[in-house]
Structures are given as structure tokens and as C-alpha cells.
Design a protein around this motif. Structure first.
Motif, PDB file in Angstrom:
ATOM      1  N   GLU A 132      75.012  10.744  34.439  1.00  0.00           N
ATOM      2  CA  GLU A 132      75.781  11.960  34.718  1.00  0.00           C
ATOM      3  C   GLU A 132      75.079  13.224  34.216  1.00  0.00           C
ATOM      4  OE1 GLU A 132      77.286  10.351  30.737  1.00  0.00           O
ATOM      5  OE2 GLU A 132      76.680   9.536  32.689  1.00  0.00           O
ATOM      6  N   SER A 159      76.554   5.130  33.127  1.00  0.00           N
ATOM      7  CA  SER A 159      77.306   6.392  33.116  1.00  0.00           C
ATOM      8  C   SER A 159      78.679   6.236  32.480  1.00  0.00           C
ATOM      9  CB  SER A 159      77.473   6.925  34.545  1.00  0.00           C
ATOM     10  OG  SER A 159      78.220   8.137  34.528  1.00  0.00           O
ATOM     11  N   ARG A 164      81.134  12.413  37.844  1.00  0.00           N
ATOM     12  CA  ARG A 164      80.215  13.551  37.905  1.00  0.00           C
ATOM     13  C   ARG A 164      78.986  13.265  38.770  1.00  0.00           C
ATOM     14  NH1 ARG A 164      79.260  14.876  31.735  1.00  0.00           N
ATOM     15  NH2 ARG A 164      77.476  15.963  32.650  1.00  0.00           N
ATOM     16  N   LEU A 165      78.817  12.022  39.203  1.00  0.00           N
ATOM     17  CA  LEU A 165      77.693  11.684  40.067  1.00  0.00           C
ATOM     18  C   LEU A 165      78.019  12.050  41.512  1.00  0.00           C
ATOM     19  CD1 LEU A 165      76.821   8.144  38.674  1.00  0.00           C
ATOM     20  CD2 LEU A 165      75.603  10.284  38.228  1.00  0.00           C
TER      21      LEU A 165
END
Length: 325
Positions: A132, A159, A164-165
Motif C-alpha cells: 500500500e 498489505s 489502498r491498492l
């Protein structure tokens, strides 16, 4: 004892994730991209390194283990294995400070690495630790690598904030959801890492860490049990000015490299959040005040650490705000 994931021989729990990886390898359908997702400190990176080592060693065991004395284990731990590459935030050569994000140059290095023929005839393994943290350019470069994966190469993304990816990154990976560890597993891991802990301290750490062995070890190293007692004290009732001064004096100090201020505020916000959830389940009122405090304390902590402000004064402000009507 708190080992880095690359050199950590201890791993317990997450049986479903281990079974998924084993099945993928043994069925001949090992996906080129995996996303190990879950809360901080539960063993995601440790599993990524463990699986990568196991692949490079030929994948013989049923629990992804290889001996610490094995050459593969030692070389991955030392960062010298020719078929293993780690992507993470790096120290800026000019400023000598840790970068705030993973930059495109690091992903480009990983891409070039993955496209080489495996030096030892097996796999090429890339672990992206803290995926992230990629900035937009780095994320787009990684997406291109996932879209056009080279043969005999595998990406293991770790992560704690998969939301947030990029959605396209998540969609091109097999997702391994990993959950907080149960108390029984936490007890076994604490026995591995910190056998010197007595049972009361162990039980308190398990309660405080909420299924995160990483959190438990950080608390153990930072006198977290004693700080948690202070947190409970200030949450239960207003403290008199002299007592508030004594608490501020104790918490504002950094002892043997441990920042007690940061740990105190983390515990304070975690306990405040837990109490708020319990009150909400019980149908309690005035929850908005607790939520505001949680937000205000987070902002206060960030400002103090980011701007190097007076920690002692910040603690006194927080203690005064806790029981204000």
C-alpha cells in the motif's frame, strides 16, 4: 526477541492460507500474483518469506518450513539469494532517511529481476512488503508486471491496507485474507519469541494486542503492560494534577530507544476504541464524544511526532480532555 520476517523461523496459525498456497503449487496452478492481506503484525510478511524460501528450496514439506541451517534460508535472510528480491521503502541515498513511499525505480528493479532466467533453475520470487506504500507511478508499473508476468516468477504482495491498492492490482492477484491470531496461537508464539514472560504478563499482552503477535512483541519490548495500566487508570477517572504531571514525566521519556509517548498514545486510542465499541453494542449514549477524542488524540500524536513538539505538554492536554464534559 523480534525477528525480521526474512530471517524468522517461527510461524503458527493461518492454516487456510498455508493450505491454499500448498494446493496451488501441488495442483500445478500456482498463480503469478498473490496478495496477503490482513491487519498489521499477524504474520503476513513472515508467511511471504516462508513461502518464497520453500519454493526456492524445492517445496518438500507440508508446512512450508525449511531448516534454519539450509543455504536457502541463510541466503534469503542475508538478502543474498540470486532468485529472491524484496520491494519495500528504502533509505534515500541523499537524505539518508527512509522514503515515505515505494517509488517506481524500485518496481523497475523488480521487473528487470523477474524477467531474468532463474539463477538456480527454479523460481524467481519477489516480495512487495507494504504494497500500500507504492506511489501511483510505482503502482502502475507493478500493474504492468502483473498483466505481463514472466514465466517461473511469482509476486507476493503484503498489505495491511489492501483497499489502498489499485482495484486492477487486486483483481490480478489471488487474495489470501489473513485474520488476527487466536489466543492459543498467540500463547504459543509468545513462548517461541519471549519465553521469559510470566503467565500474567503473557495474558495481558494477548489481551492488548488483539491477535497481532507483532503488536504483542512491541508492547513487551516497550514496557507495554505498565503503560496499559496507566491508560486504564486515566480512562477510568480523572487524575489529579500532581498525578497527571507524574504520568506525563514517565511517558514523555524515551528509554533505551523505546518511544513510550508513541506507545502510550497507541494504547490510549486502541483502548478508547474498544470501550466505544463495547458501549455501542450495549446501546450506550454519548459515543460521539469518544469518537471525537479518538480523532483528536490521533491528530495530537501526529503533530507532536511530525513537528517535534513538547511530548509532556501533549500528554497533559490529552489527560485534561479525557473527562471534559
Amino acid at each position: 526477541m523480534n525477528l525480521e520476517p526474512r530471517s524468522n523461523p517461527f510461524f503458527r496459525g493461518h492454516e487456510g492460507a498455508v493450505a491454499s498456497l500448498l494446493h496451488a503449487v501441488r495442483s500445478g496452478r500456482l498463480h503469478h500474483g498473490w496478495l496477503l492481506a490482513g491487519p498489521p503484525g499477524i504474520g503476513k510478511a513472515t508467511l511471504a518469506y516462508r513461502f518464497g524460501r520453500w519454493l526456492l528450496a524445492g517445496g518438500q514439506t507440508d508446512d512450508l518450513s525449511i531448516p534454519e541451517t539450509a543455504g536457502v534460508f541463510r541466503r534469503v535472510a542475508a538478502g543474498t539469494h540470486p532468485d529472491f528480491f524484496t520491494v519495500e521503502r528504502r533509505v534515500n541515498a541523499k537524505t539518508e532517511k527512509l522514503q515515505s513511499e515505494i517509488v517506481i525505480a524500485t518496481i523497475q528493479e523488480a521487473s528487470a529481476f523477474m524477467r531474468l532466467t532463474p539463477a538456480e533453475g527454479g523460481w524467481r520470487v519477489v516480495v512487495v512488503d507494504g504494497a500500500e506504500d507504492m506511489n501511483p507511478n510505482a503502482a502502475n508499473a507493478l500493474l504492468k508486471l502483473l498483466e505481463e508476468p514472466p514465466p517461473r516468477a511469482i509476486l507476493l504482495l503484503v498489505s495491511a491496507a489492501p483497499g489502498r491498492l489499485l482495484p486492477t492490482i487486486r483483481s490480478r492477484c489471488r487474495v489470501l485474507p489473513m485474520s488476527p491470531l487466536p489466543d492459543e496461537t498467540m500463547r504459543a508464539l509468545l513462548a517461541d519469541y519471549a519465553p521469559e514472560l510470566d503467565q500474567p504478563a503473557q495474558a495481558r499482552l494477548i489481551e492488548l494486542s488483539e491477535g497481532s503477535i507483532g503488536n504483542a512483541l512491541s508492547l513487551a519490548e516497550g514496557d507495554g503492560v505498565a503503560l496499559a495500566a496507566l491508560v486504564d487508570e486515566v480512562l477510568d477517572a480523572p487524575v489529579k494534577p500532581a498525578r497527571a504531571q507524574a504520568i506525563a514525566d514517565k511517558v514523555a521519556r524515551t528509554v533505551e530507544g523505546v518511544d513510550k509517548f508513541d506507545l502510550f498514545f497507541s494504547l490510549l486510542r486502541a483502548r478508547l476504541a474498544a470501550r466505544t465499541r463495547a458501549q455501542a453494542r450495549a446501546g450506550g449514549a454519548n459515543l460521539g464524544h469518544n469518537v471525537t477524542l479518538w480523532q483528536d488524540f490521533g491528530k495530537l500524536e501526529r503533530e507532536v511526532l511530525g513537528l517535534n513538539l513538547d511530548k509532556r505538554a501533549a500528554i497533559l492536554v490529552a489527560l485534561e480532555q479525557l473527562h471534559r464534559s
